[in-house]
Design an enzyme around this catalytic site. Structure first.
Site, PDB file in Angstrom:
ATOM      1  N   LYS A  41      13.712 -27.332   7.032  1.00  0.00           N
ATOM      2  CA  LYS A  41      13.642 -27.640   5.593  1.00  0.00           C
ATOM      3  C   LYS A  41      12.738 -26.651   4.865  1.00  0.00           C
ATOM      4  CE  LYS A  41      10.666 -30.891   3.980  1.00  0.00           C
ATOM      5  NZ  LYS A  41       9.871 -30.373   2.860  1.00  0.00           N
ATOM      6  N   ASN A  42      11.558 -26.397   5.441  1.00  0.00           N
ATOM      7  CA  ASN A  42      10.584 -25.569   4.728  1.00  0.00           C
ATOM      8  C   ASN A  42      10.944 -24.086   4.729  1.00  0.00           C
ATOM      9  OD1 ASN A  42       9.191 -27.829   4.109  1.00  0.00           O
ATOM     10  ND2 ASN A  42       7.433 -27.433   5.440  1.00  0.00           N
TER      11      ASN A  42
ATOM     12  N   CYS B 154       5.143 -34.866  -3.073  1.00  0.00           N
ATOM     13  CA  CYS B 154       4.506 -35.888  -2.238  1.00  0.00           C
ATOM     14  C   CYS B 154       3.188 -36.352  -2.848  1.00  0.00           C
ATOM     15  CB  CYS B 154       4.197 -35.306  -0.858  1.00  0.00           C
ATOM     16  SG  CYS B 154       5.606 -35.221   0.224  1.00  0.00           S
TER      17      CYS B 154
ATOM     18  N   ARG C  72      -2.559 -31.252  -5.392  1.00  0.00           N
ATOM     19  CA  ARG C  72      -1.610 -30.164  -5.171  1.00  0.00           C
ATOM     20  C   ARG C  72      -1.316 -29.334  -6.427  1.00  0.00           C
ATOM     21  NH1 ARG C  72       3.044 -31.986  -1.041  1.00  0.00           N
ATOM     22  NH2 ARG C  72       2.935 -29.831  -0.461  1.00  0.00           N
TER      23      ARG C  72
ATOM     24  N   ASP D  77       1.615 -30.979   8.726  1.00  0.00           N
ATOM     25  CA  ASP D  77       2.860 -31.752   8.684  1.00  0.00           C
ATOM     26  C   ASP D  77       3.116 -32.522   9.982  1.00  0.00           C
ATOM     27  OD1 ASP D  77       3.386 -31.024   6.111  1.00  0.00           O
ATOM     28  OD2 ASP D  77       4.935 -29.550   6.585  1.00  0.00           O
TER      29      ASP D  77
ATOM     30  N   ARG E 231      14.236 -37.166   2.795  1.00  0.00           N
ATOM     31  CA  ARG E 231      13.911 -35.866   2.208  1.00  0.00           C
ATOM     32  C   ARG E 231      13.835 -34.792   3.287  1.00  0.00           C
ATOM     33  NH1 ARG E 231       8.796 -35.472  -1.367  1.00  0.00           N
ATOM     34  NH2 ARG E 231       9.545 -33.360  -1.146  1.00  0.00           N
TER      35      ARG E 231
HETATM   36  C1  UD1 Z   1       4.019 -26.144   2.308  1.00  0.00           C
HETATM   37  C2  UD1 Z   1       5.023 -27.020   3.007  1.00  0.00           C
HETATM   38  C3  UD1 Z   1       4.402 -28.365   3.335  1.00  0.00           C
HETATM   39  C4  UD1 Z   1       3.120 -28.166   4.140  1.00  0.00           C
HETATM   40  C5  UD1 Z   1       2.185 -27.194   3.440  1.00  0.00           C
HETATM   41  C6  UD1 Z   1       0.963 -26.834   4.273  1.00  0.00           C
HETATM   42  C7  UD1 Z   1       7.128 -26.258   2.077  1.00  0.00           C
HETATM   43  C8  UD1 Z   1       8.316 -26.577   1.244  1.00  0.00           C
HETATM   44  N1  UD1 Z   1       6.176 -27.200   2.130  1.00  0.00           N
HETATM   45  O1  UD1 Z   1       3.679 -26.800   1.096  1.00  0.00           O
HETATM   46  O2  UD1 Z   1       5.349 -29.117   4.073  1.00  0.00           O
HETATM   47  O3  UD1 Z   1       2.465 -29.404   4.270  1.00  0.00           O
HETATM   48  O4  UD1 Z   1       2.884 -25.968   3.148  1.00  0.00           O
HETATM   49  O5  UD1 Z   1       1.343 -26.366   5.503  1.00  0.00           O
HETATM   50  O6  UD1 Z   1       7.047 -25.224   2.687  1.00  0.00           O
HETATM   51  N2  UD1 Z   1      -3.099 -25.449  -3.307  1.00  0.00           N
HETATM   52  C9  UD1 Z   1      -3.839 -25.248  -4.443  1.00  0.00           C
HETATM   53  N3  UD1 Z   1      -3.305 -24.460  -5.433  1.00  0.00           N
HETATM   54  C10 UD1 Z   1      -2.069 -23.870  -5.315  1.00  0.00           C
HETATM   55  C11 UD1 Z   1      -1.336 -24.086  -4.132  1.00  0.00           C
HETATM   56  C12 UD1 Z   1      -1.877 -24.875  -3.135  1.00  0.00           C
HETATM   57  O7  UD1 Z   1      -4.953 -25.759  -4.597  1.00  0.00           O
HETATM   58  O8  UD1 Z   1      -1.646 -23.174  -6.247  1.00  0.00           O
HETATM   59  C13 UD1 Z   1      -3.658 -26.322  -2.238  1.00  0.00           C
HETATM   60  C14 UD1 Z   1      -2.835 -27.573  -2.063  1.00  0.00           C
HETATM   61  O9  UD1 Z   1      -3.221 -28.574  -2.976  1.00  0.00           O
HETATM   62  C15 UD1 Z   1      -3.121 -27.942  -0.634  1.00  0.00           C
HETATM   63  C16 UD1 Z   1      -3.282 -26.587   0.042  1.00  0.00           C
HETATM   64  O10 UD1 Z   1      -3.557 -25.656  -0.993  1.00  0.00           O
HETATM   65  O11 UD1 Z   1      -4.310 -28.662  -0.546  1.00  0.00           O
HETATM   66  C17 UD1 Z   1      -2.076 -26.142   0.849  1.00  0.00           C
HETATM   67  O12 UD1 Z   1      -0.957 -26.059   0.010  1.00  0.00           O
HETATM   68  P1  UD1 Z   1       0.243 -25.049   0.264  1.00  0.00           P
HETATM   69  O13 UD1 Z   1      -0.009 -24.236   1.481  1.00  0.00           O
HETATM   70  O14 UD1 Z   1       0.525 -24.340  -1.013  1.00  0.00           O
HETATM   71  O15 UD1 Z   1       1.432 -26.038   0.569  1.00  0.00           O
HETATM   72  P2  UD1 Z   1       2.876 -26.020  -0.043  1.00  0.00           P
HETATM   73  O16 UD1 Z   1       3.399 -24.635  -0.125  1.00  0.00           O
HETATM   74  O17 UD1 Z   1       2.950 -26.889  -1.233  1.00  0.00           O
END
Ligand code: UD1
Length: 417
Positions: free
Chosen positions: A22-23, A116, A121, A303, A396
């Site tokens: 999925k990711n 989620c 986030r 995850d 999902r």
């Molecule tokens: C992706 C994965 C998700 C996984 C996560 C961490 C997909 C579709 N989803 O989510 O399943 O749990 O990586 O391995 O690939 N953050 C900020 N600001 C930002 C972006 C992120 O503060 O602009 C923080 C988030 O709140 C979180 C952390 O960074 O605490 C990690 O987020 P991130 O690595 O961006 O996860 P996703 O890409 O949303």
């Protein structure tokens, strides 16, 4: 709304095939926006998140054919670079369209995401990264409005965000000049995305390391690509095997993508064998408590944290689980406690004291991986029946999970209310 009813206590046994990740699928679908011809994605999982991305792209005017296992996506020059709130709020990964839209059309209007319920986030890292490439960004009535011609730059992420790495990498493909992305996330899904983009004609090197270099090109063409196997799905089935004292082989999986998780299963006393692309986990005896701390890849995947907590509820001793990637990602703990688990939360650490058994109970899924943890706990429960409500969270990210667990000997069914 559907529920899954589980009568647990049976060890899972047998083989299960892992679907496409999925990711990886979601950013790959978004990346197809960059191509000037049709892209074909193979091994696509049939998941609600994939359907949501399909709706977002179709709404822009992308022509999509989805046969269930492969998808053809063609983005005409006349596509509208906009993603509405109604769809984006359902899935945070919708935000991945921002970078490709900006790179291809010079402008984009994308709703701020929901997703989620695991912490706030924000998307600040995505936006700062795109601004560093020259995008002008403003927030307008809940939408991100971005425009500008992109130019390569040195970008350092304050945290190796997976989504921000992907968004900036995609945008940089068509920026003028060279982008160096420092402190990039190293997840295997990022490598898969880079392989796809490079096949299109992009010039990316270093994906999978913390320094990604992208030399911008003028055009990208459509290509075919087979999506990598889902490492989190593989880990979920293996966790269910360990928790039920079963013996399961996941087929078409990559052990090297979940090394930290497999090491913890071994440390807990499970047998783990890897044969090429098959991973077998057997746990004939009870498991021992272990300490786990999540971290960006190659660390222990956040995850897989909830599913691992479910497994450790009945391990011998006290386990400490520390969540360092997300705030508020222990939503499963209170529901597991209702099934008889002994879990105390202390900030970002959960202290799990192993109990003799879990008992079935009505429980509520709160997010995708927490819901997988509740299904595992239901399978482990040696007394009573578990009813997992809000199954749409599971749909999902897991394709027909109840049928695939039933094929491993689980006694469970989906019921419509
Ligand atoms: C992706 C994965 C998700 C996984 C996560 C961490 C997909 C579709 N989803 O989510 O399943 O749990 O990586 O391995 O690939 N953050 C900020 N600001 C930002 C972006 C992120 O503060 O602009 C923080 C988030 O709140 C979180 C952390 O960074 O605490 C990690 O987020 P991130 O690595 O961006 O996860 P996703 O890409 O949303």
């Amino acid at each position: 709304m559907d529920k899954i009813l589980i009568r647990g206590g049976k060890p899972l046994k047998g083989e299960v095939h892992v679907r496409g990740a999925k990711n990886a699928a979601l950013p790959l679908m978004a990346a197809s926006l960059l191509a000037e011809g049709p892209c074909v994605l193979h091994n696509l999982p049939c998941l609600h998140d994939v359907f949501t991305m399909d709706k977002i792209l179709s709404g822009m005017g992308v022509e999509i054919e989805f046969t269930g296992r492969y998808m053809t996506l063609t983005t005409p020059d006349t596509a509208r670079p906009e993603a509405p709130y109604d769809l984006v709020r359902k899935m945070r990964a919708s935000f991945f369209v921002l970078g490709p839209l900006l790179a291809r059309f010079g402008r984009a209007r994308v709703s701020l995401p929901g997703g989620c319920a695991i912490g706030t986030r924000p998307v600040d890292i995505h936006l700062k990264g795109l601004e560093a490439l020259g995008a002008r960004i403003r927030i307008d009535e809940g939408y991100v409005a971005a425009e500008g011609r992109l130019e390569g730059a040195d970008v350092t992420l304050p945290f190796p965000s997976v989504g921000a790495t992907e968004n900036v990498m995609m945008a940089a493909c068509r920026a003028e000049g060279v982008t160096r992305l420092n402190n990039a996330a190293r997840e295997p899904e990022i490598e898969d995305l880079a392989r796809f983009l490079n096949a299109m004609g992009a010039r990316i090197s270093g994906a999978g390391t913390d320094l990604i270099t992208v030399v911008g090109v003028d055009t990208l063409q459509g290509v075919e690509h087979a999506i990598m196997p889902d490492r989190i799905e593989a880990g979920t089935f293996l966790a269910a095997a360990a928790g039920t004292h079963g013996d399961v082989t996941v087929m078409n999986a990559r052990a090297e993508h979940i090394t930290a998780f497999l090491d913890k299963l071994r440390e807990a006393g499970a047998e783990v064998e890897v044969h090429g692309q098959h991973i077998r986990v057997a746990a004939r005896n009870g498991l021992k408590a272990v300490d786990v701390a999540t971290a960006p890849y190659p660390g222990f995947a956040t995850d897989l944290q909830a599913q691992t907590m479910a497994v450790l509820t009945c391990a011998d001793g006290v386990s400490r689980i520390t969540e360092t990637v997300f705030e508020n990602r222990f939503m499963q703990a209170s529901e597991l406690t209702r099934m008889g688990a002994d879990i105390a939360l202390d900030g970002n650490t959960a202290v799990v004291r192993g109990v003799d058994h879990l008992s079935g109970a009505p429980v509520m899924a709160s997010d995708l991986r927490a819901s997988a943890a509740l299904v595992i706990a239901g399978l482990m429960a040696t007394r009573g029946e578990t009813a997992v409500a809000r199954v749409y969270h599971i749909d999902r990210g897991y394709e027909r999970i109840e049928e695939r667990l039933a094929a491993l000997g689980a006694d469970l069914e989906r019921v419509r209310e």
